[in-house]
Scaffold this motif. Structure first.
Motif, mmCIF file in Angstrom:
data_model
loop_
_atom_site.group_PDB
_atom_site.id
_atom_site.type_symbol
_atom_site.label_atom_id
_atom_site.label_comp_id
_atom_site.label_asym_id
_atom_site.label_seq_id
_atom_site.Cartn_x
_atom_site.Cartn_y
_atom_site.Cartn_z
ATOM 1 N N GLU A 94 0.862 -1.188 0.000
ATOM 2 C CA GLU A 94 0.000 0.000 0.000
ATOM 3 C C GLU A 94 0.894 1.232 0.000
ATOM 4 O O GLU A 94 1.809 1.345 0.823
ATOM 5 N N MET A 95 0.651 2.158 -0.905
ATOM 6 C CA MET A 95 1.529 3.304 -1.106
ATOM 7 C C MET A 95 0.830 4.607 -0.710
ATOM 8 O O MET A 95 -0.357 4.783 -0.923
ATOM 9 N N LYS A 96 1.623 5.506 -0.135
ATOM 10 C CA LYS A 96 1.161 6.863 0.144
ATOM 11 C C LYS A 96 2.359 7.796 0.000
ATOM 12 O O LYS A 96 3.526 7.368 0.048
ATOM 13 N N THR A 97 2.092 9.091 -0.158
ATOM 14 C CA THR A 97 3.184 10.056 -0.277
ATOM 15 C C THR A 97 3.780 10.432 1.071
ATOM 16 O O THR A 97 4.702 11.233 1.153
ATOM 17 N N GLY A 98 3.254 9.852 2.154
ATOM 18 C CA GLY A 98 3.797 10.059 3.495
ATOM 19 C C GLY A 98 3.051 9.179 4.468
ATOM 20 O O GLY A 98 2.001 8.604 4.159
ATOM 21 N N PHE A 99 3.578 9.038 5.674
ATOM 22 C CA PHE A 99 2.927 8.230 6.693
ATOM 23 C C PHE A 99 1.599 8.865 7.085
ATOM 24 O O PHE A 99 1.510 10.086 7.264
ATOM 25 N N SER A 100 0.575 8.038 7.213
ATOM 26 C CA SER A 100 -0.732 8.542 7.615
ATOM 27 C C SER A 100 -1.528 7.411 8.244
ATOM 28 O O SER A 100 -1.237 6.220 8.042
ATOM 29 N N LEU A 101 -2.552 7.786 8.991
ATOM 30 C CA LEU A 101 -3.422 6.789 9.608
ATOM 31 C C LEU A 101 -4.155 5.990 8.539
ATOM 32 O O LEU A 101 -4.339 4.776 8.669
ATOM 33 N N THR A 102 -4.535 6.658 7.462
ATOM 34 C CA THR A 102 -5.219 5.975 6.367
ATOM 35 C C THR A 102 -4.346 4.876 5.774
ATOM 36 O O THR A 102 -4.824 3.771 5.469
ATOM 37 N N LEU A 103 -3.062 5.157 5.622
ATOM 38 C CA LEU A 103 -2.126 4.163 5.088
ATOM 39 C C LEU A 103 -2.121 2.908 5.952
ATOM 40 O O LEU A 103 -2.212 1.779 5.449
ATOM 41 N N PHE A 104 -2.040 3.095 7.257
ATOM 42 C CA PHE A 104 -1.993 1.935 8.153
ATOM 43 C C PHE A 104 -3.342 1.224 8.214
ATOM 44 O O PHE A 104 -3.389 -0.010 8.314
ATOM 45 N N HIS A 105 -4.440 1.961 8.140
ATOM 46 C CA HIS A 105 -5.754 1.321 8.098
ATOM 47 C C HIS A 105 -5.863 0.404 6.879
ATOM 48 O O HIS A 105 -6.331 -0.738 6.977
ATOM 49 N N GLN A 106 -5.446 0.903 5.736
ATOM 50 C CA GLN A 106 -5.525 0.109 4.509
ATOM 51 C C GLN A 106 -4.636 -1.130 4.605
ATOM 52 O O GLN A 106 -5.047 -2.237 4.218
ATOM 53 N N ALA A 107 -3.428 -0.948 5.116
ATOM 54 C CA ALA A 107 -2.493 -2.066 5.197
ATOM 55 C C ALA A 107 -2.990 -3.144 6.160
ATOM 56 O O ALA A 107 -2.899 -4.343 5.868
ATOM 57 N N VAL A 108 -3.511 -2.726 7.302
ATOM 58 C CA VAL A 108 -4.029 -3.698 8.266
ATOM 59 C C VAL A 108 -5.198 -4.472 7.670
ATOM 60 O O VAL A 108 -5.333 -5.688 7.881
ATOM 61 N N ASP A 109 -6.038 -3.793 6.895
ATOM 62 C CA ASP A 109 -7.148 -4.478 6.234
ATOM 63 C C ASP A 109 -6.639 -5.556 5.283
ATOM 64 O O ASP A 109 -7.237 -6.634 5.153
ATOM 65 N N ARG A 110 -5.514 -5.292 4.614
ATOM 66 C CA ARG A 110 -4.962 -6.271 3.668
ATOM 67 C C ARG A 110 -4.397 -7.510 4.370
ATOM 68 O O ARG A 110 -4.190 -8.539 3.734
ATOM 69 N N LEU A 111 -4.144 -7.421 5.670
ATOM 70 C CA LEU A 111 -3.644 -8.595 6.396
ATOM 71 C C LEU A 111 -4.662 -9.728 6.409
ATOM 72 O O LEU A 111 -4.309 -10.870 6.720
ATOM 73 N N GLY A 112 -5.916 -9.410 6.086
ATOM 74 C CA GLY A 112 -6.917 -10.462 5.949
ATOM 75 C C GLY A 112 -6.743 -11.269 4.673
ATOM 76 O O GLY A 112 -7.380 -12.308 4.500
#
Length: 236
Positions: free
Chosen positions: A53-71
C-alpha cells in the motif's frame, strides 16, 4: 502527508509504483497494480502474495488500509518516499516501531533514482514487557496520594508523587522554620526528604548549613498558591 520531488514538483502515489514494481520483479514476482483495491500485488509460485500500500507520506489511512490487507496475506508492506532531514528520521523511527507492532513491512523509495529500500519485513510481533518502565509506573502509582490529576492534562502541570513529597517537606519548613533533614523526613513522613531538598528541583528550599534546610522565598510564595493541595496532603 505529502512529499515533493527533487525539483519541487508534487509527488504522487503513482510515482512510487514503477520503482516498487521493478524491485519486486527483480525478486521473481509477477506484479500488477490496483488489484481488488490493493495498490500493488505481487505473485510468485509457492509463496503467499505480496501486497504493497503506497502513500506520499505516513498517515493513519495508510496503516488502516495495510491492516485491512492482512486479511488477505501476511506479506503486507506500506511504502512511502524516503525523505530527508531530522523530522523525517524521527517520523521514520516511530513508524518503523508501529509497523513491527502491526506485523507490517515498510518500504522506502528514493524518488531521485528509484532506489527501493526494504527497512522492515512483515513478521509476527511479540511485545516485550519493559520491566524497569513498568516498575517506575507501579511505583509512581503506589506513592502518589489520591488522584490529583485529570487524564489528558498538560504534562507540565501533573502532580507527581515526587512533587507531593516536596510539598510535604515545604509545608513542614514553613510551619516550623529551618530543620535538619532527618527531622523533616520523620515529621513529614517523607523518606527521601534529604535528597529532595538537596536537589531543590522546584527552587523551594535553601540550605542553611550542613544537613539543615529552610523554605526559600519562592517556596513560600508558591506554597500559598498550593495551600489547598498541601491541606489535602496533610489530611491524608
Amino acid at each position: 502527508m505529502t512529499a515533493e520531488g527533487q525539483t519541487g514538483e508534487r509527488v504522487k502515489e503513482t510515482d512510487l509504483y514503477g520503482p516498487i514494481k521493478a524491485y519486486l520483479e527483480g525478486q521473481g514476482y509477477e506484479v500488477k497494480g490496483e488489484v481488488a483495491s490493493a495498490d500493488v500485488v505481487g505473485c510468485r509460485d509457492g509463496d503467499p502474495p505480496v501486497i504493497v500500500e503506497m502513500k506520499t507520506g505516513f498517515s493513519l489511512t495508510l496503516f488502516h488500509q495495510a491492516v485491512d490487507r492482512l486479511g488477505l496475506t501476511d506479506a503486507v508492506y506500506v511504502a512511502v518516499p524516503r525523505g530527508t532531514g531530522r523530522g523525517f528520521q524521527k517520523s521514520l523511527k516511530s513508524n518503523r516501531g508501529l509497523c513491527r507492532r502491526l506485523g507490517l513491512g515498510l518500504i522506502l523509495v528514493r524518488l531521485k533514482d528509484g532506489l527501493v529500500e526494504v527497512v522492515e519485513d512483515p513478521r509476527p510481533y511479540t511485545p516485550r514487557v519493559a520491566k524497569r518502565r513498568k516498575g517506575r509506573l507501579l511505583a509512581e502509582f503506589s506513592l502518589r496520594v489520591g488522584d490529583p490529576n485529570t487524564g489528558g492534562m498538560n504534562r507540565g502541570k501533573v502532580m507527581t508523587a515526587y512533587r507531593q513529597d516536596a510539598l510535604r517537606c515545604l509545608a513542614h519548613l514553613i510551619a516550623e522554620g529551618p530543620c535538619k533533614a532527618s527531622v523533616v523526613a520523620e515529621a513529614a513522613n517523607v523518606d527521601r526528604a534529604r535528597a529532595i531538598m538537596a536537589d531543590n528541583h522546584y527552587g523551594w528550599f535553601e540550605r542553611v548549613e550542613r544537613g539543615v534546610y529552610a523554605a526559600s522565598p519562592r517556596g513560600t510564595r508558591e506554597a500559598e498558591d498550593l495551600r489547598e493541595v498541601i491541606a489535602s496532603l496533610r489530611k491524608r
